[in-house]
Design an enzyme around this catalytic site. Structure first.
Site, PDB file in Angstrom:
ATOM      1  N   GLY A 237      38.260  30.381  40.939  1.00 43.43           N
ATOM      2  CA  GLY A 237      37.914  32.010  41.424  1.00 43.43           C
ATOM      3  C   GLY A 237      36.518  32.159  40.621  1.00 43.43           C
TER       4      GLY A 237
ATOM      5  CG  HIS B 287      37.408  34.601  37.189  1.00 44.84           C
ATOM      6  ND1 HIS B 287      37.627  35.252  38.441  1.00 44.84           N
ATOM      7  CD2 HIS B 287      38.356  33.472  37.369  1.00 44.84           C
ATOM      8  CE1 HIS B 287      38.978  34.954  38.892  1.00 44.84           C
ATOM      9  NE2 HIS B 287      39.215  33.758  38.431  1.00 44.84           N
ATOM     10  CG  HIS B 288      33.901  36.330  42.633  1.00 42.82           C
ATOM     11  ND1 HIS B 288      33.417  37.518  42.781  1.00 42.82           N
ATOM     12  CD2 HIS B 288      33.546  35.705  43.600  1.00 42.82           C
ATOM     13  CE1 HIS B 288      32.553  37.564  43.842  1.00 42.82           C
ATOM     14  NE2 HIS B 288      32.864  36.548  44.416  1.00 42.82           N
ATOM     15  CB  ALA B 289      38.165  38.825  38.037  1.00 36.07           C
TER      16      ALA B 289
END
Lengths: 492, 492
Positions: free
Chosen positions: A21, A139-141
């Site tokens: 991710g 992280h893409h979050a």
């Protein structure tokens, strides 16, 4: 504390089961002007320590809500340990493209530890010609591409001397709460959340069919039809906000489930040459890049005797961040699905088709409110949403299931002024972006100082040879340059 | 196909949730006599390719039984890809102990991919003085320490020139069966399995309390008491075959749950010096090694102001492989729990206490049938067994739970003749062994060519500085040498 957005949660739920991710960048450095002629891990840690005030998300760790009743929160990690996140490694001699691609493929394949702030930064020693490199995983979050540029801005300088960064002001430290506190907080927030979902639901289920992959969520299309019928009396309008992609994509060798092991290749193009092509042929840089990607992927498909008659479908991420949202971190990214003309024989046909496809997609996309795609993930309660994502991933890449898209092609604008990191000059910035089940290839392009660097990330078992795509992209630019020269001769 | 033993399944079930299930060795090579004066990844792959006929387990992959009704099977992987398993990497300059320990800690922390044969071999370039190294990861379910020596025997040669290895004979290839076939096979085997379990149950539940960690399985001690009552009329005897450890271990800073990130340190001792100590003080090499470990761990505990009044408890693995079982691969290993005299102030006291503890433990252990500890894991049906292991792991390292042991101390006999790998001379063999929740330190020792190499593996968050233990072990050998000299003077 800051609550995760639905899209943050989407990126977290997508991870696992052999998908990662995080997004990455690979940055080549010339350390000859740095103190002592080299970049040491201590100097890099000192620099990152001094810049941490500019990067509050780099101290955030995830705090879950018990029972999955709501999206989690970000809280400042009281045990933050910079030495864990900033690491040193090396490539074997001769430190060329192959050795680097192998290392990056392995580092990129490993998930980030969710019990710590979701980033890692590697100093890579041993590159040819006395170079070193940085490899980042975020992280893409935590950030999307645009906020990613802001991270680069915090880490990199406009001169070798660097700059003074202000000390943190006030008490930014919020200790992670206990599970009981999280549960109470969630219960207290429930009425507001219910209202938000009630408002968002009719509009977003109407458009759910346009979310990439949504066709795999059982019952969602039916729910969309029902919601349209419900929404009509409320809004006086039943046109979908987003037009669903015209069909599913052809099956190609990288339409399968991921092995969890990634490979990458890197191709470097001259931005001046791309611009000359654009000017001579009356198109945009973006269109030329799509045409080059189409040429490179076509070459790979031909060599593997797997070229479909139809064009591939590419997901092209687009920023839907409004100017006011810059600097707020968090995810503000959507995507459009665009045909990639791998099926056309000649370069000029591919460029014309890429141009027409991008224009159609952009017209559709600009008619949509900027936050539609972000809201689109908010219509399901969090636990159900995570479940639906897993079902989606479970179906993608299965035999007999047609994929909704074949690859991701992304163009991230990069800085056009020279940058420095801890005194070392940055030579190139190569984006490294993830793939997922059924979509085993990602071509992400970034420009910097007159060059375009493309990172081609693939699943190792589906595409053992991404360097063929890279070679095909170089050949395509050569072909387009020849067309541009011919067009110039014709015009002059 | 070969079915997993219960102990193989134990090692698989233990893995995950931040524990790794593989064992490793770190092998330093002097390539100056190899062709071209260096060891290339191509030469290493060629060597491993030629030796694969000697290593059938290296082509085995796991095949699960549907619904967890029985232990899984090993089947030959039809897509075996040597290039995946044999990899190249490098350490940053100057390529010393610190850089190596950092790399090994990271590589060791990453689990093996269960969809492929459970091993990896890294060629590590960039060590100081023109050296290179190998780092191996082999899942404990595939081999134990003794079979590990057989693997080394297959990979390594007695001369730089190597040797001819016979081509594989017959068709060894067994394709993995489908889930339906596996289910049918399991159902067909059920009567035999039930009989096996019925026979093993009374004897083994009686002794269940002696299995390390068994105290954590709810109801097991009660079941043991009941089983003794049942077994008495059957066997005329209710003495347990294994004496449970006398108590639980003291709480130390490495008695917590693992972070999933490992660190290692390496200490090299002179085997001649250890033997001189042994002879002068009238003890065994094993006892001296236990005393050295006690001294090193005491040093670390003192510096962290965490020295308990009681001795630590060490799990000491012992081979229960009978001579006929050599060469059959598979797990034949048990363990005994021995007090490690970290609480005693003087080196001579620690050596005497280590000697007494080892003697007591060995007397207990030799009274036991050689396969008792292996059978001990067979008394629960596989699915329940995996569940029980997870419960155990879930409780271990929780606050307020006293650990059954504090660390693992293991002495693996190594070869005493010079060995070569693909023409490069082996300088040292350093074992690298796993830790688990609540037991965050592992000291494994191997002798080779007049030296003793100890690999100290720790959890990064619990023991950030394993090099302190290494330094303490060196100091302890110095102290014992001084005692030996004094004893020699007294005797002479």
């Amino acid at each position: 504390m800051r609550q995760l957005t639905s899209l943050d949660a989407l990126f977290l739920a997508h991870e696992g089961d052999r998908t990662v991710g995080h997004v990455s960048a690979y940055v080549v450095l010339d350390p000859s002007d740095a103190p002592g002629g080299r970049l040491t891990i201590d100097a890099l840690r000192d620099m990152m320590h001094s810049r941490m005030p500019l990067l509050p998300p780099f101290r955030w760790k995830l705090v879950g809500v018990p029972l999955g009743l709501d999206h989690g929160y970000w809280a400042t990690d009281p045990e933050f340990d910079l030495g864990y996140h900033v690491r040193e490694t090396a490539v074997p001699a001769p430190g060329g493209d192959d050795e680097v691609a192998t290392l990056i493929g392995r580092l990129f394949s490993q998930p980030l530890d969710r019990q710590r702030p979701l980033w890692e930064l590697y100093l890579v020693q041993g590159l040819a010609d006395g170079r070193c490199a940085l490899f980042s995983k975020v992280h893409h979050a935590l950030v999307d591409g645009v906020s990613g540029a802001e991270i680069l801005g915090a880490m990199f300088d406009l001169s070798p001397e660097g700059r003074e960064v202000e000390a943190p002001t006030g008490s930014e430290l919020e200790h992670p709460p206990s599970p009981v506190e999280m549960l109470l907080r969630t219960i207290a927030a429930a009425p507001k959340r219910a209202r938000k979902q009630a408002t968002a639901l009719p509009r977003l289920v109407v458009n759910a069919g346009a979310i990439p992959g949504s066709g795999w969520i059982p019952g969602l299309r039916t729910a969309g039809r029902m919601a349209r019928a419900i929404a009509r009396p409320l809004t006086g309008d039943d046109r979908p906000l987003l037009e669903p992609p015209s069909g599913s994509a052809p099956q190609v060798p990288f339409s399968n489930r991921l092995s969890g092991h990634l490979r990458m290749a890197h191709v470097r193009l001259d931005l001046g040459e791309v611009k000359a092509v654009k000017t001579a042929l009356g198109t945009t840089v973006n269109d030329v890049i799509m045409a080059i990607a189409a040429g490179g992927v076509r070459r790979w498909l031909l060599e593997h005797e797997a070229l479909p008659d139809e064009p591939l479908l590419a997901l092209v991420p687009v920023s839907v961040r409004t100017p006011e949202q810059y600097g707020t971190f968090g995810n503000r990214v959507g995507g459009m699905v665009v045909p990639l003309p791998t099926n056309l024989r000649e370069s000029d046909e591919r460029l014309a088709a890429a141009r027409a496809a991008m224009m159609t997609a952009k017209q559709r996309h600009e008619a949509v409110p900027a936050d539609a795609l972000i809201d689109a993930t908010r219509f399901l309660p969090p636990a159900l949403f995570a479940q639906a994502t897993k079902i989606t991933l479970g179906i993608a890449g299965r035999p007999g299931v047609r994929p909704p898209m074949n690859l991701i092609v992304s163009n991230v604008p990069g800085p056009q002024v020279p940058l420095y990191c801890a005194g070392a000059r940055i030579e190139s910035l190569v984006p490294v972006s993830p793939v997922t089940h059924g979509v085993g290839m990602n071509i992400t392009v970034m420009s910097y100082l007159g060059r375009i660097d493309a990172g081609i990330v693939v699943d190792r078992d589906q595409v053992p040879d991404p360097e063929l795509v890279a070679a095909g992209m170089e050949e395509e630019l050569e072909a387009l340059k020849a067309l541009a020269v011919a067009a110039g001769n014709g015009a002059g």
